[in-house]
Design an enzyme around this catalytic site. Structure first.
Site, short mmCIF file in Angstrom:
data_model
loop_
_atom_site.label_atom_id
_atom_site.label_comp_id
_atom_site.label_asym_id
_atom_site.label_seq_id
_atom_site.Cartn_x
_atom_site.Cartn_y
_atom_site.Cartn_z
N TRP A 193 26.86 14.58 28.91
CA TRP A 193 27.47 15.76 29.57
C TRP A 193 27.49 15.62 31.09
CZ3 TRP A 193 23.49 15.82 26.02
CH2 TRP A 193 22.20 15.84 26.54
N ARG A 194 26.99 14.51 31.60
CA ARG A 194 27.12 14.28 33.04
C ARG A 194 28.37 13.47 33.38
NH1 ARG A 194 20.69 13.36 34.46
NH2 ARG A 194 20.21 15.59 34.48
N CYS A 214 7.62 16.00 37.30
CA CYS A 214 6.74 17.18 37.37
C CYS A 214 6.43 17.66 35.95
CB CYS A 214 7.42 18.27 38.21
SG CYS A 214 6.29 19.57 38.77
N GLY A 237 18.13 23.61 14.60
CA GLY A 237 17.34 24.82 14.71
C GLY A 237 17.99 25.91 15.52
N TYR A 238 17.36 27.07 15.54
CA TYR A 238 17.90 28.24 16.25
C TYR A 238 19.40 28.38 15.96
CZ TYR A 238 13.58 28.82 18.89
OH TYR A 238 12.27 29.05 19.27
N ASP A 246 15.10 27.45 34.07
CA ASP A 246 14.54 27.13 32.76
C ASP A 246 13.06 26.82 32.92
OD1 ASP A 246 14.59 24.71 34.04
OD2 ASP A 246 15.09 23.58 32.23
N SER A 303 8.13 28.11 14.72
CA SER A 303 7.38 28.53 15.90
C SER A 303 6.57 29.79 15.62
CB SER A 303 8.35 28.78 17.06
OG SER A 303 9.38 29.67 16.68
N TYR A 353 19.93 32.03 32.31
CA TYR A 353 19.83 30.59 32.53
C TYR A 353 21.17 29.90 32.31
CZ TYR A 353 19.69 25.77 31.64
OH TYR A 353 20.03 24.45 31.69
N GLU A 372 24.67 22.97 27.19
CA GLU A 372 23.63 23.90 27.59
C GLU A 372 23.12 24.72 26.42
OE1 GLU A 372 21.98 23.83 30.15
OE2 GLU A 372 23.20 22.56 31.43
N GLN A 396 15.76 25.21 24.52
CA GLN A 396 14.51 24.96 23.80
C GLN A 396 14.57 23.68 22.97
OE1 GLN A 396 11.53 27.33 23.91
NE2 GLN A 396 12.74 27.19 25.77
N THR A 397 15.39 22.73 23.40
CA THR A 397 15.58 21.51 22.61
C THR A 397 15.65 20.31 23.56
OG1 THR A 397 16.92 22.83 21.10
CG2 THR A 397 16.97 20.45 20.80
#
Length: 351
Positions: A22-23, A190, A79-80, A136, A296, A118, A35, A40-41
């Site tokens: 996607w870049r 980070c 998922g989701y 995020d 979850s 987000y 996105e 959450q993935t």
DNA sequence: AAACCGGGGAT
DNA sequence: ATCCCAGGTTT
């Protein structure tokens, strides 16, 4: 003067960013799909799904005219699943309200189903180059350490404060790179548990590092523990066909297919609940296998019985269908049942 | 504010 | 065993 860290971050991103599918585009539709999938993935998980999805649905119009069952099949295992339904609905909104042209204003993007603060910020900055922050988990962690934010990052107020801070430092000519650089730093350097501060391009600006508090930040409240649930499933076979249930669109695993099952305390309870839920009387015969699945917020401990169908009028409460075994791969079955499906496909006939 | 909603990889 | 991931929606 005090925002030289932005330049340092952008320079680091130019050198160290990953090559991701996607870049290679600024198409807001493609950015949007990425996105939603990335919510959450993890990146590595999304890549193959993203390629398949965009190959099948290259534009908003392709997606808008698709059947939801096919969209869910492409989402199988991610998922989701509400994400896929909202994506599909939003594509139809864009087709009807915006003549299939992805909206350009923040308020219009934010109003689409499945797009929150987000994702709206991500699309506006990455696809359109506009200075809307996309906050995020990565960004919250990076900024919490950089600015020594000692409040709970799960509080909405903390996000609001981080958003205000980012708006003040946003590089207007490089909004897309800035959004992605913040997230990339969180993903590669980070890190949550053991940040690689020696590799960090903004370490000299990091207030947490100055106080050696990288490990303590960010502060995040504990999540509630998942609840255990005993579930009995029936494998009901007639010839080369298996009785499958399509779960209702709303709720857990909505719109996906399952081996018909019910929450039950024991075997007798199983037969009783099964009749109430599906309107069918069954006799559990062979205890085929036990399997568990962790969500979850829930844990399913499943007992699978090869069962005999005695009688039954199908109720409206369920959506039962006879599916040929060799067509199980054409319907969307969530990961919770994949072991069971595999045992049918590999074993051929049931024992 | 808290609960619901999936699945998998890293530690 | 625990964390958490390019979160959003509902209660």
């Amino acid at each position: 003067m005090q925002i030289t860290w932005v330049t340092a971050l952008l320079n680091w991103f130019q050198l160290h960013q990953r090559e991701l599918p996607w870049r290679q585009t600024k198409d807001p539709y493609a950015i949007w799909v990425s996105e939603i999938m990335l919510q959450q993935t993890r990146v590595e998980t999304v890549v193959p799904y993203y390629r398949r999805f965009l190959e099948r649905f290259p534009t908003v119009e392709h997606l808008a005219k698709a059947q939801i069952d096919e969209v869910l099949k492409l989402w199988e295992g991610l998922g989701y699943y509400t994400r896929a339904k909202n994506l599909h609905r939003a594509a139809q909104v864009i087709q009807q309200e915006y003549q299939s042209v992805f909206p350009r204003s923040h308020s219009e993007v934010l109003a689409l189903p499945g797009i929150g603060d987000y994702t709206a910020g991500a699309i506006m900055s990455i696809a359109y180059g506009q200075p809307f922050p996309a906050i995020d988990g990565n960004v919250l962690r990076v900024i919490a350490r950089l600015q020594l934010v000692q409040k709970d990052i799960s509080l909405p107020q903390t996000k609001t404060e981080v958003a205000a801070f980012l708006k003040g430092v946003f590089p207007l000519e490089q909004a897309s790179d800035f959004t992605q650089a913040l997230m990339e730093l969180g993903a590669l350097v980070c890190l949550p548990m053991t940040p690689k501060c020696t590799l960090c391009p903004i370490q000299v600006h990091c207030q947490a590092k100055q106080r050696n508090m990288q490990q303590e930040l960010p502060i995040k409240s504990k999540k509630t523990l998942p609840k255990r649930e005993k579930r009995y499933l029936a494998i009901i076979q007639q010839g080369d066909k298996i009785l499958m249930n399509k779960r209702p669109m709303a709720g857990l695993l909505g719109g996906l297919w399952e081996f018909p099952g019910v929450e039950s305390k024991n075997k007798q309870d199983f037969v009783q609940n099964f009749k109430r839920q599906f309107g069918l009387t069954i006799i559990p015969k062979v205890h085929k296998l036990d399997t568990s699945h962790v969500f979850s917020h829930r844990i399913w401990e499943m007992k699978v019985y090869h069962s005999e169908l005695v009688s039954g009028e199908v109720t409206t409460a369920a959506d039962l269908h006879w599916i040929p075994i060799d067509q199980l791969n054409t319907i969307a079955i969530p990961s919770a049942f994949q072991k069971i499906k595999d045992s049918l496909l590999l074993g051929g006939k049931l024992c």
